[in-house]
Motif scaffolding. Structure first.
Motif, short mmCIF file in Angstrom:
data_model
loop_
_atom_site.label_atom_id
_atom_site.label_comp_id
_atom_site.label_asym_id
_atom_site.label_seq_id
_atom_site.Cartn_x
_atom_site.Cartn_y
_atom_site.Cartn_z
N ARG A 1 0.85 -1.19 0.00
CA ARG A 1 0.00 0.00 0.00
C ARG A 1 0.88 1.24 0.00
NH1 ARG A 1 -5.11 0.31 -0.15
NH2 ARG A 1 -6.31 2.13 0.56
N ARG A 2 0.64 2.13 -0.96
CA ARG A 2 1.48 3.31 -1.12
C ARG A 2 0.63 4.51 -1.57
NH1 ARG A 2 4.46 0.56 1.29
NH2 ARG A 2 6.64 0.00 0.83
N PRO A 3 1.07 5.74 -1.30
CA PRO A 3 0.39 6.93 -1.81
C PRO A 3 0.54 7.01 -3.33
CG PRO A 3 2.45 7.54 -0.75
CD PRO A 3 2.24 6.09 -0.47
N MET A 4 -0.52 7.48 -3.99
CA MET A 4 -0.55 7.43 -5.45
C MET A 4 -0.85 8.80 -6.06
SD MET A 4 -0.09 4.12 -5.76
CE MET A 4 -0.47 3.65 -7.44
N PHE A 5 -0.43 8.95 -7.31
CA PHE A 5 -0.85 10.05 -8.17
C PHE A 5 -1.81 9.51 -9.22
CE2 PHE A 5 3.32 12.49 -7.49
CZ PHE A 5 2.70 13.49 -6.75
N ARG A 6 -2.78 10.33 -9.60
CA ARG A 6 -3.57 10.05 -10.79
C ARG A 6 -3.02 10.90 -11.91
NH1 ARG A 6 -8.01 11.79 -13.89
NH2 ARG A 6 -8.07 13.76 -12.72
N VAL A 7 -2.54 10.25 -12.97
CA VAL A 7 -1.97 10.95 -14.12
C VAL A 7 -2.97 10.86 -15.26
CG1 VAL A 7 -0.06 11.09 -15.75
CG2 VAL A 7 0.37 10.39 -13.38
N GLU A 8 -3.41 12.02 -15.73
CA GLU A 8 -4.38 12.09 -16.82
C GLU A 8 -3.73 12.74 -18.02
OE1 GLU A 8 -8.78 13.50 -16.41
OE2 GLU A 8 -7.63 15.22 -17.18
N ALA A 9 -4.07 12.26 -19.21
CA ALA A 9 -3.50 12.83 -20.43
C ALA A 9 -4.53 12.85 -21.53
CB ALA A 9 -2.27 12.03 -20.87
N GLU A 10 -4.27 13.69 -22.53
CA GLU A 10 -5.17 13.82 -23.67
C GLU A 10 -4.42 13.50 -24.95
OE1 GLU A 10 -7.12 17.58 -25.73
OE2 GLU A 10 -8.18 17.07 -23.87
N ILE B 1 -7.04 9.59 -21.39
CA ILE B 1 -6.57 8.35 -20.78
C ILE B 1 -5.93 8.68 -19.45
CG2 ILE B 1 -6.21 7.19 -22.99
CD1 ILE B 1 -3.23 7.80 -22.73
N GLU B 2 -5.80 7.70 -18.58
CA GLU B 2 -5.21 7.97 -17.26
C GLU B 2 -4.68 6.68 -16.64
OE1 GLU B 2 -8.67 7.92 -14.00
OE2 GLU B 2 -8.88 9.58 -15.43
N THR B 3 -3.96 6.86 -15.56
CA THR B 3 -3.48 5.74 -14.78
C THR B 3 -3.11 6.22 -13.39
OG1 THR B 3 -2.12 3.73 -14.89
CG2 THR B 3 -1.00 5.83 -15.29
N LEU B 4 -2.91 5.30 -12.47
CA LEU B 4 -2.42 5.60 -11.12
C LEU B 4 -0.98 5.13 -11.00
CD1 LEU B 4 -5.40 4.53 -8.78
CD2 LEU B 4 -4.87 6.81 -9.66
N LEU B 5 -0.10 6.01 -10.56
CA LEU B 5 1.30 5.68 -10.33
C LEU B 5 1.70 6.11 -8.93
CD1 LEU B 5 2.86 6.85 -13.74
CD2 LEU B 5 2.44 4.49 -13.01
N GLN B 6 2.62 5.37 -8.34
CA GLN B 6 3.03 5.69 -6.97
C GLN B 6 3.65 7.08 -6.89
OE1 GLN B 6 5.56 2.80 -5.06
NE2 GLN B 6 6.14 4.23 -3.43
N ASN B 7 3.34 7.78 -5.84
CA ASN B 7 3.91 9.10 -5.55
C ASN B 7 5.32 8.89 -4.99
OD1 ASN B 7 4.67 11.56 -4.49
ND2 ASN B 7 2.69 12.02 -3.56
N ALA B 8 6.28 8.77 -5.91
CA ALA B 8 7.68 8.56 -5.51
C ALA B 8 8.59 8.99 -6.65
CB ALA B 8 7.93 7.08 -5.17
N GLU B 9 9.73 9.58 -6.31
CA GLU B 9 10.61 10.12 -7.35
C GLU B 9 11.35 9.03 -8.13
OE1 GLU B 9 14.48 9.05 -6.11
OE2 GLU B 9 14.23 10.64 -7.58
N THR B 10 11.29 7.79 -7.67
CA THR B 10 11.95 6.69 -8.40
C THR B 10 11.11 6.19 -9.57
OG1 THR B 10 11.01 5.13 -6.80
CG2 THR B 10 13.27 5.89 -6.40
N ILE B 11 9.82 6.58 -9.63
CA ILE B 11 8.97 6.16 -10.75
C ILE B 11 9.09 7.21 -11.84
CG2 ILE B 11 6.61 5.80 -11.53
CD1 ILE B 11 7.75 4.99 -7.99
N LYS B 12 9.55 6.76 -13.02
CA LYS B 12 9.83 7.70 -14.10
C LYS B 12 9.09 7.32 -15.38
CE LYS B 12 14.35 9.28 -12.45
NZ LYS B 12 14.24 8.76 -11.09
#
Length: 388
Positions: free
Chosen positions: A320-329, A336-347
């Motif tokens: 379980r980790r804090p997440m960002f919702r990333v939305e794009a057009e 379209i969108e997805t959920l990615l972890q709120n962490a600087e190691t995810i690129k």
């Protein structure tokens, strides 16, 4: 994407058992798909390792598989010491062919071996393909024209296996008419040549995807969720990662954790892929939910130019980790969108290069793979599906 295979010829025409054994062992180590041997060697091959085994049928076809003490092949092949290799003259009327009769009468005889000694043997291969699951064609003084003819005429009726002696010939066989043979039958003792041919097969199996730029419209904190780290048995490069997303029509390119960070060491076998509900693209062009992945499953590894290869999952780690919702057009105006972890190691891949999701902003452009239609149990379907 067409599946390709490498068959290795290792019957008694290549030498004594020790010679054949060395060739088979080299093939097993390289990763060939099939080994073609005489029926008397089937059990010996089984003892050497796990591989599909095809066997030239013995003269007494009526007793194939009846002796319980004998190890059966996965496929029996007619044509050796018969009409297929020119030992017995072709009949003027193929309805009188002993090889074709064996193909029709025996369920376990699923392959035909034909040396292309002239146009009449092309016709014989075509006749065999009507009943053979596998049609093995070997050219004498091979030219590309007979293979073109056979691909055009029987390529959809049978698994067409083209005889080759080098990796270069295998590459040509896989590319002929932009369709290619389904497989090659390699006749070589050289372990390096066998390995090169397997590499040619792997390259022919791979898709090249058209990745596109889309514009980020929102990056928002989304609370905590169960996220999945996909740890593979493969080391990935700086430009490699996986395609993941909340919507099957638009999958985001997420880099593998190949970069060092002030906080954690690099994990070049890992893609921190997002929340459990998200799709990930698999090696066969399908998708799975991240929550479904487990050890031994396959995933598709992709680079920023869209070149793909297969990776095997060693572990799927859910925390379980804090997440960002990333939305794009998209350029067409689709969201379209997805959920990615709120962490600087995810690129993700942006116009500026590798960018941490924590630095991503509205207006940035990121690479994605867009696909029309929807998914049902991971398979693309022509159906109106609304994802929001």
């Amino acid at each position: 994407m067409t599946e390709r295979a490498v068959w290795l010829k290792a019957d008694d025409s290549v030498g004594d058992w020790e010679t054949r054994k060395r060739r088979i062992t080299a093939g097993l180590e390289a990763g060939v798909d099939w080994v073609l041997v005489d029926e008397s060697d089937v059990e010996r091959v089984r003892e050497l390792g796990s591989v599909n085994v095809a066997a030239f049928e013995r003269d007494d076809v009526d007793v194939i598989g009846e002796a319980e003490s004998e190890t059966e092949a996965d496929c029996y092949v007619v044509g050796k010491d018969g009409e297929g290799d020119g030992t017995v003259d072709l009949p003027s009327d193929f309805s009188g062919s002993a090889d074709l009769s064996a193909l029709r009468r025996k369920d376990d005889v699923g392959g035909a071996y034909v040396r292309i000694l002239g146009e009449e043997y092309e016709s014989f291969a075509e006749a065999a393909a009507e009943d053979a699951a596998y049609t093995l064609v070997v050219g004498e003084d091979w030219t590309i024209i007979p293979l073109e003819n056979l691909i055009a005429r029987i390529g959809e009726e049978t698994t067409l296996v083209a005889g080759v002696t080098t990796a270069e010939e295998a590459e040509t066989a896989f590319e002929t008419l932009d369709i290619g043979a389904d497989a090659v039958l390699l006749d070589s003792d050289d372990p390096d040549e066998i390995r090169r041919t397997v590499r040619v097969r792997d390259a022919a199996r791979r898709e090249t995807l058209d990745l596109e730029w889309v514009t980020v419209t929102a990056v928002e904190e989304a609370g905590s969720a169960d996220r999945v780290c996909v740890d593979t048995g493969t080391l990935m490069g700086d430009d490699e990662g996986m395609l993941v997303g909340s919507m099957s029509r638009g999958l985001f390119f997420v880099h593998a954790e190949t970069a060092d960070s002030p906080y954690v060491a690099s994990r070049p076998f890992r893609v921190n892929a997002g929340a459990v509900h998200a799709y990930v693209r698999t090696a066969d062009g399908g998708t799975k939910y991240l929550a479904e992945l487990g050890s031994g499953d396959d995933v598709q590894i992709v680079d920023t130019d869209g070149h793909t290869r297969e990776g095997v999952v060693g572990r799927a780690k859910i925390e379980r980790r804090p997440m960002f919702r990333v939305e794009a057009e998209t350029a067409a105006g689709d969201r379209i969108e997805t959920l990615l972890q709120n962490a600087e190691t995810i690129k993700v891949a942006t116009r500026e290069g590798r960018t941490a999701v924590t630095d991503l902003e509205a207006g940035d452009e990121v690479k994605v793979y867009l696909e029309e239609g929807g998914r049902h149990f991971g398979e693309a379907i022509e159906e109106r599906i609304i994802e929001q």
